[in-house]
Design a protein around this motif. Structure first.
Motif, PDB file in Angstrom:
ATOM      1  N   PRO A 223      60.349  36.934  56.032  1.00 50.24           N
ATOM      2  CA  PRO A 223      61.184  36.757  54.837  1.00 50.24           C
ATOM      3  C   PRO A 223      60.387  36.750  53.530  1.00 50.24           C
ATOM      4  N   ILE A 228      61.086  42.783  51.238  1.00 56.25           N
ATOM      5  CA  ILE A 228      62.198  42.243  52.026  1.00 56.25           C
ATOM      6  C   ILE A 228      63.561  42.570  51.402  1.00 56.25           C
ATOM      7  N   ASP A 229      63.662  42.487  50.073  1.00 55.51           N
ATOM      8  CA  ASP A 229      64.955  42.787  49.441  1.00 55.51           C
ATOM      9  C   ASP A 229      65.301  44.258  49.581  1.00 55.51           C
ATOM     10  N   TYR A 239      65.775  43.639  58.208  1.00 53.71           N
ATOM     11  CA  TYR A 239      65.992  42.504  57.306  1.00 53.71           C
ATOM     12  C   TYR A 239      66.501  41.284  58.098  1.00 53.71           C
ATOM     13  N   LEU A 243      64.689  37.556  58.750  1.00 58.76           N
ATOM     14  CA  LEU A 243      65.284  36.263  58.413  1.00 58.76           C
ATOM     15  C   LEU A 243      65.468  35.381  59.645  1.00 58.76           C
TER      16      LEU A 243
ATOM     17  N   TYR B  96      69.802  35.000  42.200  1.00 57.50           N
ATOM     18  CA  TYR B  96      68.844  35.338  43.253  1.00 57.50           C
ATOM     19  C   TYR B  96      68.600  34.131  44.152  1.00 57.50           C
ATOM     20  N   HIS B  98      66.123  33.103  47.461  1.00 59.91           N
ATOM     21  CA  HIS B  98      64.984  33.545  48.262  1.00 59.91           C
ATOM     22  C   HIS B  98      65.455  33.914  49.671  1.00 59.91           C
ATOM     23  N   PRO B  99      64.963  35.059  50.175  1.00 63.30           N
ATOM     24  CA  PRO B  99      65.437  35.537  51.485  1.00 63.30           C
ATOM     25  C   PRO B  99      65.393  34.466  52.583  1.00 63.30           C
ATOM     26  N   ARG B 100      64.366  33.626  52.566  1.00 60.80           N
ATOM     27  CA  ARG B 100      64.238  32.645  53.628  1.00 60.80           C
ATOM     28  C   ARG B 100      65.391  31.634  53.618  1.00 60.80           C
ATOM     29  N   ARG B 102      68.611  32.460  52.629  1.00 64.70           N
ATOM     30  CA  ARG B 102      69.920  33.106  52.574  1.00 64.70           C
ATOM     31  C   ARG B 102      70.760  32.734  53.789  1.00 64.70           C
TER      32      ARG B 102
END
Lengths: 435, 157
Positions: A223, A228-229, A239, A243, B96, B98-100, B102
């Motif tokens: 992540p 990653i985005d 993706y 995660l 936004y 952070h991906p961690r 989500r």
């Protein structure tokens, strides 16, 4: 025949399959039954109940082998025509190993939505769909949508077939080393169709996400990776893995050398080796490491190198080494079972059932470091897989025509033996004469 | 259902660094959608300046905190279309997570707090600006009940 020039042989026979009648035709008057006017009655019956098409027509045993030719074998995108001999070869395997009638279809719809619409509109003709040789990540989306929207079995061998064969191999490899697959650290090197599908299957099998590290060319899916985005759009499957696994406890940017430290198993399905997986990485794995190097034509690491570096069980995609992980152990039986049960789809548990049956069958014949999977030339493996798949479909309520394991084992054996007999009849009568 | 352990609040002094990294990630994320979103060479420094401005106030800015760490932010302002009956709209320009972090509905939580603040400032609607090819954002806002309202056209001059 092996060793002869393939192009000349294909020319000699004018392709590899043909359609032949299966009803006894004595004279043209028989067509009053098989065709008009008699067939109208059959049409009207199906009009009232479309599911009767599985009883009254050849649909029950007919599968489309369909490709947009965007990733043909290892050759990349080709013209649809150029993919045809591959689809035809697959159709031949379907018949010979699974007794399944398969129709090669190549087309030029390369957009996901167009591909999906095409297959959806063909659904009434077929009992099942085998999508083939489609580029990644499009293949994930096409399979996902078709599995959801069609009510017949849909399959992509590069994903489910390879994943099931690999899982079967892993189940037995872990038995040999005496470890629990569900409690071990597994590294998947390469994030293409095979390993992304394997990841999903391992999760369904009960391996926690945090035990699995998946790596692409840029390192572990994590992540905190810079891209990653971007992956969210370019490859939502990677993706999601990033995660879910959280990078499996590795730092962002970790490569295979780091990821393999203390790992119990490696499944490499990345790019042809040798030299893609280094022996020193294998040395750093835990005790009795399992190494699957599945790239074709050359595995990521030669089995001898892997062994020297301490690997206890080694598998490849090749027939000239022990432990060949081959889709052809899986798809004929999966389709045989799914078609016979008139399954509305092929669920992940059906895929796992196929893998477990393969593993069980190999175990019955005696497990060893060099015998973790059934032999490809043992035809009995396919009815076994068919029986397990049909029974699972019935148990899950996915079967239009529920079947017990035993009933399907008998039925599949009969159908597959008939296909083999037909094939040898052709060889007997016409020999090596062309058409 | 919100995950426990998330708090949404205004950013504080001393948090500019953490916030700047998220602002930078937001812009870097959008870069791929249109050439007009190409980042400047000193985008990272400018993100720090933006973070400083955000902490000072003026715009509507909230951050989401998990375990003492800033994991997401929302920023926007109230736009007024003066001839309209209800012309004040709270416009989200940046969001936004952070991906961690989500998948825990932190984005929705930030939007709720943003809406509350926008209402306090006289707005009866909130809106969000997103790059037109960001289908993930589109899906996200649609799910939260937003509808398509305006389209921005752009051309090089």
């Amino acid at each position: 025949m092996a060793g002869k020039d393939p192009v000349s042989l294909h020319r000699l026979y004018g392709g590899k399959i043909e359609i032949s009648p299966k009803v006894p035709l004595k004279s043209l008057s028989d067509f009053a039954v098989w065709y008009t006017p008699g067939v109208a009655e059959v049409s009207l019956a199906i009009e009232k109940d479309p599911d009767l098409s599985f009883e009254l027509t050849s649909r029950w045993n007919l599968v489309a082998v369909i490709s947009d030719a965007t990733r043909v074998l290892g050759l990349g995108p080709l013209k649809p025509e150029a993919a045809y001999p591959v689809m035809e070869g697959k159709a031949l395997l379907f018949k010979f190993l699974g007794g399944v009638d398969a129709v090669p279809i190549v087309h030029s719809k390369r957009k996901t939505t167009e591909f999906v619409d095409l297959v959806k509109s063909l659904e009434p003709s077929f009992g099942g769909v085998n999508i083939e040789d489609i580029e990644s990540p499009k293949c994930f989306e096409v399979l996902e949508i078709l599995r959801r929207e069609l009510s017949i079995p849909v399959w992509h061998d590069d994903q489910q077939g390879t994943a099931a064969a690999t899982l079967a191999g892993l189940i037995n490899a872990f038995k040999i080393v005496g470890k629990d697959l569900r409690k071990s650290r597994i590294v998947l090197l390469g994030a293409g169709a095979a390993n992304i599908a394997l990841y999903t299957l391992l999760r369904r099998y009960g391996v926690p996400a945090s035990n699995i590290a998946v790596l692409d060319r840029k390192g572990v899916l994590h992540p905190d990776r810079d891209d990653i985005d971007k992956l969210l759009f370019s490859n939502p499957y990677k993706y999601r893995i990033a995660l879910e696994t959280g990078g499996s406890g590795l730092p962002p940017g970790a490569g295979p050398d780091k990821a393999l430290e203390g790992a119990d198993a490696l499944v490499a399905a990345s790019r042809p080796g040798p030299g893609v997986v280094k022996p020193e990485w294998v040395r750093r794995m835990s005790k009795d490491p399992i190494v699957f190097a599945l790239a074709n034509p050359t595995p990521e690491i030669w089995p001898s190198e892997a062994r020297e570096a301490g690997a206890r069980v080694v598998a490849t995609g090749r027939s000239d080494f022990p432990n060949q992980v081959n889709n052809a152990l899986v798809f004929p039986g999966v389709f045989r079972g799914a078609l016979d049960a008139r399954a509305r789809g092929i669920s992940d548990s059906m895929v796992i059932a196929a893998a477990e049956e393969l593993a069980a069958y190999a175990e019955e014949q005696g497990l060893s470091e060099d015998r973790i999977l059934p032999q490809l030339d043992d035809w009995k493996v396919h009815p076994r897989v068919a029986a397990a798949v049909a029974a699972k479909a019935s148990e899950e309520g996915l079967a239009r025509k529920p079947l017990t394991y035993k009933a399907e084992l008998e039925r599949a054996t009969e159908i597959i033996l008939r296909a083999r007999k037909l094939t040898s009849l052709v060889a007997e009568v016409w020999g090596e004469r062309g058409v | 259902m919100y995950e426990a352990g998330v708090s949404v609040r205004k950013p504080r002094k001393g948090e500019e660094g953490e916030l700047a990294r998220l602002i930078y990630r937001f812009y870097a994320f959008n870069e791929e959608f249109d050439p007009a979103w190409a980042l400047s060479d000193d985008a990272e420094e400018r993100a720090t300046e933006e973070a400083r401005r955000a902490v000072e106030g003026g715009d509507i800015v909230f951050v989401a905190e998990v375990d003492g760490q800033i994991v997401g932010y929302i920023r926007g302002y109230v736009r007024e279309l003066r001839l309209l009956k209800d012309g004040k709209i709270g416009v989200i320009t940046e969001l936004y997570v952070h991906p961690r972090f989500r998948g825990r509905r932190i984005g929705a939580l930030l939007i709720d707090r943003f809406a509350e603040e926008a209402r306090e400032r006289g707005a009866s609607r909130i809106a969000a600006e997103i790059p037109s090819s960001n289908i993930v954002a589109e899906r996200f806002y649609s799910k939260l009940g937003f509808r398509n309202f305006m389209i921005t056209y752009i051309k090089e001059v």
